[in-house]
Write a protein that holds these residues in place. Structure first.
Motif, PDB file in Angstrom:
ATOM      1  N   GLU A 209       0.789  -1.091   0.180  1.00  0.00           N
ATOM      2  CA  GLU A 209       0.058   0.068   0.033  1.00  0.00           C
ATOM      3  C   GLU A 209       0.858   1.239   0.044  1.00  0.00           C
ATOM      4  OE1 GLU A 209      -2.726   0.000   3.167  1.00  0.00           O
ATOM      5  OE2 GLU A 209      -3.984  -1.782   2.196  1.00  0.00           O
ATOM      6  N   GLU A 282      -4.110   5.862   2.567  1.00  0.00           N
ATOM      7  CA  GLU A 282      -3.751   4.705   1.625  1.00  0.00           C
ATOM      8  C   GLU A 282      -4.299   5.511   0.346  1.00  0.00           C
ATOM      9  OE1 GLU A 282      -5.553   0.776   1.683  1.00  0.00           O
ATOM     10  OE2 GLU A 282      -5.307   0.612  -0.562  1.00  0.00           O
ATOM     11  N   HIS A 285      -2.522   1.057  -4.083  1.00  0.00           N
ATOM     12  CA  HIS A 285      -2.529  -0.263  -3.578  1.00  0.00           C
ATOM     13  C   HIS A 285      -1.825  -1.183  -4.868  1.00  0.00           C
ATOM     14  CE1 HIS A 285      -4.000  -4.080  -1.321  1.00  0.00           C
ATOM     15  NE2 HIS A 285      -2.703  -4.129  -1.282  1.00  0.00           N
TER      16      HIS A 285
HETATM   17 MG    MG Z   1      -6.216  -1.615  -0.648  1.00  0.00          MG
END
Ligand code: MG
Ligand code: ATP
Length: 448
Positions: A209, A282, A285
């Motif tokens: 991430e 985040e 990813h």
């Molecule tokens: Mg994710």
């Protein structure tokens, strides 16, 4: 753009339901307007930022060798029955029926659809590797949509999918995306840290991430401080060459999200003073999942020995709309946003202190035309609002430079230029303004 023609519905009050600063500022600066829980209309100012973020993401995907396409938002349920995810996905999936009672869904992601598209067109390992991406709206019926565009239900994602003949080749695709992501976020002015992330039943170490540190982030993260100063790869990075040394460098220091955190390892591998326990957002990813979909959906290619093998796949997401919020979390002060040049909705705000005054109008028009001709994006406030209101509004929307023109300054042939990032003010002769601004904008847009 003349402000009188634009649509910039700024709010004086901070909306009480917005908990974090990016959400508050996006509403106050007239960037978005909520249409339902986790659903936003992008107003002209916010839309311009979204497009700039999208374009940087696109350029770095293209540079890494991925190819753009566009898949629809609505998908047939049958596709998801093939992978077994139609039932597994649960309530996060928005399920709909068409007039013939056929089951459809608003795509939360596109692994199934891209696998279907791939298997229809590729037969041999000789056609590999392939990396395909699109930038498209997704819908996930999140339990708790919150923080504005940070956790929306409808949100814009860039998702790339890689197809390779074996795991070694898949790792090369993974590495390309790893490097592309470092560059993408760096170009926006964000320092992203790749952190070990959950791989689920697949196992292995190919899931990271990309986290931007922020107190308001939803993820608890643990890492070595050394990662904060690590330089992202430059423009000259060779995506066809061996990228493994770059990946090794970034993964040599401890960095993990909560799900993958190993407290014992953290303590033994990171010196006390270098241990950072923080919160983060985040923003991307990347994930290798092998033959999970290709086996279930029979996406096979003839391998080098002539035998059919399931293709090895990975998927790579960037939260394009979430980045708008993440950028404000990173760049703001009490007065409002402070956009980095690369993603600013306009480069410059031109403020006329006395519209209707002949000398002021003339000077403004000359600078406006000059800047536009030089390729600088200008928002020209020629409205009748009071100067105080104009200054506050310009600070709120956070354009990197402000040019202020009024009759008093003009009498001494002085125009004020303010840099929003640090508030630094300079006065200069009218004839110098265009050249000066064009040069600083160009310099700040240059990236390595
Ligand atoms: Mg994710
Ligand atoms: P999260 O853990 O935040 O729920 P995820 O792991 O489910 O995200 P992915 O499937 O990896 O998300 O999606 C790729 C990217 O899309 C994420 O890294 C994130 O930046 C963005 N994203 C995911 N869900 C949302 C959302 N609800 N609103 C805005 N952006 C999102």
């Amino acid at each position: 753009m003349r402000l009188s023609r634009f649509y910039l519905p700024v709010l004086k009050e901070t909306p009480s339901d917005a908990q974090i600063v990016s959400h508050q500022l996006m509403l106050r600066a007239g960037m978005v307007r909520q249409q339902g829980a986790g659903i936003y209309a992008w107003l002209p100012l916010g839309f311009r930022v979204l497009k700039k973020i999208e374009q940087i993401v696109r350029e770095e995907q293209d540079r890494a060798g991925a190819v753009e396409m566009l898949m629809p938002t609505i998908q047939p349920a049958d596709l998801w029955r093939e992978s077994g995810r139609y039932d597994a996905y649960g309530k996060e999936m928005l399920r709909i029926k068409d007039r013939a009672d056929r089951e459809m869904l608003f795509g939360p992601t596109n692994e199934e659809m891209i696998t279907e598209i791939f298997r229809a067109g590729v037969r041999s390992y000789k056609d590999l590797p392939k990396m395909l991406y699109h930038i498209q709206w997704k819908f996930r019926d999140e339990i708790r949509p919150r923080f504005g565009v940070m956790r929306g239900r409808e949100f814009l994602m860039k998702d790339t999918y890689s197809f390779d003949v074996d795991e070694a080749a898949a790792r090369r695709s993974y590495n390309k995306m790893f490097v592309a992501y470092l560059r993408t976020f760096a170009r926006m002015g964000l320092r992203s840290i790749p952190m070990r992330a959950d791989t689920g039943p697949i196992g292995g170490d190919l899931s990271h991430e990309f986290i931007v540190l922020a107190d308001t982030g939803e993820s608890a993260v643990f890492c070595d401080r050394g990662l904060i100063d690590m330089e992202s790869p430059g423009k000259d990075v060779d995506f066809e060459g061996d990228l493994q040394p770059i990946i090794d460098q970034f993964t040599s220091l401890y960095a993990a999200t909560e799900e993958k955190h190993d407290a014992a390892e953290f303590e033994t591998s990171v010196a006390t003073g270098d241990r950072l326990e923080a919160r983060g957002i985040e923003v991307g990813h990347i994930f290798f999942f092998g033959d999970k979909y290709s086996t279930a959906m029979k996406a096979l290619v003839a391998g080098p020995e002539g035998k059919d093998v399931p293709v090895q796949m990975g998927s790579y997401g960037v939260g394009v709309s979430r980045l708008t919020g993440a950028l404000i979390e990173a760049y703001h002060d009490d007065a409002g946003c402070k956009w980095p040049m690369a993603v600013a909705p306009f480069h410059v705000g031109l403020i006329s202190l006395r519209p209707g005054d002949a000398a002021t109008d003339k000077a403004c028009a000359a600078i406006y035309d000059g800047l536009e001709a030089a390729g600088v994006e200008v928002l020209y406030d020629e409205t009748r609002a009071r100067p105080g209101e104009k200054f506050a509004r310009m600070d709120l929307i956070g354009l990197p430079y402000q040019v202020v023109i009024g009759p008093r300054g003009l009498e001494n042939d002085e125009i004020e230029v303010k840099r929003r990032a640090d508030g630094e003010r300079q006065t200069m002769q009218a004839e110098k303004v265009v050249e000066h601004i064009a040069a600083v904008v160009k310099a700040e847009l240059r990236y390595s």
